[in-house]
Design a protein around this motif. Structure first.
Motif, short mmCIF file in Angstrom:
data_model
loop_
_atom_site.label_atom_id
_atom_site.label_comp_id
_atom_site.label_asym_id
_atom_site.label_seq_id
_atom_site.Cartn_x
_atom_site.Cartn_y
_atom_site.Cartn_z
N ARG A 1 0.82 -1.21 0.00
CA ARG A 1 0.00 0.00 0.00
C ARG A 1 0.85 1.25 0.00
O ARG A 1 1.86 1.33 0.70
N GLY A 2 0.40 2.21 -0.79
CA GLY A 2 1.10 3.48 -0.85
C GLY A 2 0.13 4.63 -0.71
O GLY A 2 -1.08 4.45 -0.82
N SER A 3 0.66 5.81 -0.43
CA SER A 3 -0.20 6.98 -0.31
C SER A 3 0.62 8.25 -0.50
O SER A 3 1.84 8.23 -0.47
N CYS A 4 -0.12 9.34 -0.66
CA CYS A 4 0.51 10.65 -0.61
C CYS A 4 0.83 10.99 0.84
O CYS A 4 0.54 10.22 1.75
N PHE A 5 1.36 12.16 1.07
CA PHE A 5 1.79 12.58 2.42
C PHE A 5 0.62 12.62 3.40
O PHE A 5 0.75 12.24 4.57
N CYS A 6 -0.56 13.08 2.95
CA CYS A 6 -1.70 13.22 3.87
C CYS A 6 -2.62 12.01 3.87
O CYS A 6 -3.48 11.89 4.74
N GLY A 7 -2.50 11.14 2.89
CA GLY A 7 -3.32 9.93 2.86
C GLY A 7 -4.60 10.05 2.06
O GLY A 7 -5.34 9.07 1.96
N SER A 8 -4.90 11.22 1.50
CA SER A 8 -6.15 11.32 0.74
C SER A 8 -6.06 10.61 -0.60
O SER A 8 -7.08 10.20 -1.16
N VAL A 9 -4.85 10.44 -1.11
CA VAL A 9 -4.65 9.59 -2.29
C VAL A 9 -4.00 8.30 -1.82
O VAL A 9 -2.97 8.33 -1.13
N GLN A 10 -4.65 7.17 -2.14
CA GLN A 10 -4.08 5.87 -1.76
C GLN A 10 -4.03 4.98 -2.98
O GLN A 10 -4.87 5.08 -3.88
N PHE A 11 -3.06 4.10 -3.00
CA PHE A 11 -2.89 3.21 -4.14
C PHE A 11 -2.19 1.94 -3.68
O PHE A 11 -1.71 1.85 -2.54
N THR A 12 -2.18 0.96 -4.56
CA THR A 12 -1.43 -0.27 -4.29
C THR A 12 -0.49 -0.55 -5.45
O THR A 12 -0.74 -0.12 -6.58
N VAL A 13 0.59 -1.24 -5.14
CA VAL A 13 1.44 -1.82 -6.17
C VAL A 13 1.50 -3.32 -5.91
O VAL A 13 1.54 -3.76 -4.76
N LEU B 1 6.57 2.43 -18.14
CA LEU B 1 6.77 2.10 -16.72
C LEU B 1 6.34 3.26 -15.85
O LEU B 1 6.34 4.42 -16.29
N THR B 2 5.99 2.94 -14.61
CA THR B 2 5.64 3.95 -13.62
C THR B 2 6.65 3.91 -12.48
O THR B 2 6.88 2.84 -11.91
N ASP B 3 7.24 5.05 -12.19
CA ASP B 3 8.21 5.16 -11.09
C ASP B 3 7.46 5.50 -9.82
O ASP B 3 6.96 6.61 -9.67
N VAL B 4 7.37 4.52 -8.91
CA VAL B 4 6.75 4.77 -7.61
C VAL B 4 7.88 5.07 -6.63
O VAL B 4 8.81 4.27 -6.46
N TYR B 5 7.82 6.23 -6.00
CA TYR B 5 8.89 6.63 -5.09
C TYR B 5 8.89 5.74 -3.86
O TYR B 5 7.85 5.50 -3.25
N ALA B 6 10.07 5.29 -3.49
CA ALA B 6 10.19 4.35 -2.37
C ALA B 6 9.53 4.90 -1.11
O ALA B 6 8.90 4.16 -0.36
N ALA B 7 9.65 6.20 -0.89
CA ALA B 7 9.12 6.79 0.34
C ALA B 7 7.59 6.73 0.38
O ALA B 7 7.00 6.83 1.46
N ALA B 8 6.94 6.58 -0.78
CA ALA B 8 5.48 6.55 -0.83
C ALA B 8 4.93 5.14 -0.59
O ALA B 8 3.72 4.97 -0.45
N ILE B 9 5.80 4.13 -0.58
CA ILE B 9 5.37 2.75 -0.32
C ILE B 9 6.26 2.18 0.80
O ILE B 9 7.13 1.35 0.57
N PRO B 10 6.00 2.65 2.04
CA PRO B 10 6.92 2.36 3.15
C PRO B 10 7.08 0.88 3.48
O PRO B 10 8.13 0.49 3.99
N ASP B 11 6.07 0.05 3.20
CA ASP B 11 6.19 -1.37 3.54
C ASP B 11 6.96 -2.16 2.49
O ASP B 11 7.26 -3.34 2.69
N PHE B 12 7.23 -1.54 1.37
CA PHE B 12 7.95 -2.24 0.31
C PHE B 12 9.45 -2.18 0.58
O PHE B 12 9.99 -1.14 0.94
N ASP B 13 10.11 -3.33 0.44
CA ASP B 13 11.54 -3.43 0.70
C ASP B 13 12.32 -2.95 -0.53
O ASP B 13 12.53 -3.72 -1.47
N HIS B 14 12.68 -1.69 -0.53
CA HIS B 14 13.37 -1.09 -1.68
C HIS B 14 14.83 -1.54 -1.68
O HIS B 14 15.58 -1.20 -0.77
N GLN B 15 15.20 -2.31 -2.70
CA GLN B 15 16.58 -2.79 -2.79
C GLN B 15 17.20 -2.24 -4.06
O GLN B 15 16.99 -2.77 -5.15
#
Ligand SMILES: [Zn+2]
Ligand SMILES: [Zn+2]
Length: 144
Positions: free
Chosen positions: A8-20, A93-107
């Motif tokens: 799960r990902g979101s913007c800074f305030c959480g009003s936009v949410q998305f999944t990868v 491709l879509t670049d999802v910023y690592a900081a926006a998907i905190p549970d994802f293990d960015h390697q």
């Protein structure tokens, strides 16, 4: 076969949410001027996903889009101004910023656009001058 994992990902305030879902095509750090200026940080931790792996689950009408070039459609929240991903239609491709998907293990596997760096990072990973050759770049490797 393993179930494909969803993050799960979101913007800074959480009003936009998305999944990868699944696994990204590539992960690393970009040092280019555009990433720095847009993010306000010295590097951008990127993860590149197929567009269908990214699903907006909340706040789709609250997403702003800005594109300075046809290569990058940058997405941000109209409430908090937080950035969360950039669509690259040319790469497909879509670049999802690592900081926006905190549970994802960015390697990170690579640094790109290192010729533009303002922050040298000595982590032993390859430092590409621009982009990999298979993505239309020179593929040249620079010293750390
Ligand atoms: Zn927001
Ligand atoms: Zn960049």
């Amino acid at each position: 076969m393993n179930e494909q994992q969803t993050y799960r990902g979101s913007c800074f305030c959480g009003s936009v949410q998305f999944t990868v879902t699944g696994a990204p095509e590539a992960m690393g750090y970009c040092h280019c001027e555009s990433c720095r200026h847009w993010s306000g940080g010295p590097v951008n931790a990127f993860s590149l996903w197929k567009p269908e792996a990214v699903q907006i689950t909340r706040g789709a009408d609250n997403i702003g889009t800005y594109h300075k070039t046809d290569n990058s459609y940058r997405k941000w929240c109209k409430t908090c101004g937080g950035h969360f991903f950039t669509e690259h239609p040319g790469m497909g491709l879509t670049d999802v910023y690592a900081a926006a998907i905190p549970d994802f293990d960015h390697q990170a596997a690579v640094h790109v656009n290192y010729q533009e760096t303002t922050l040298r990072i000595k982590d032993g990973l390859p430092k590409l001058k621009d982009f990999p050759a298979e993505m239309g770049g020179s593929g040249d490797v620079l010293p750390e």
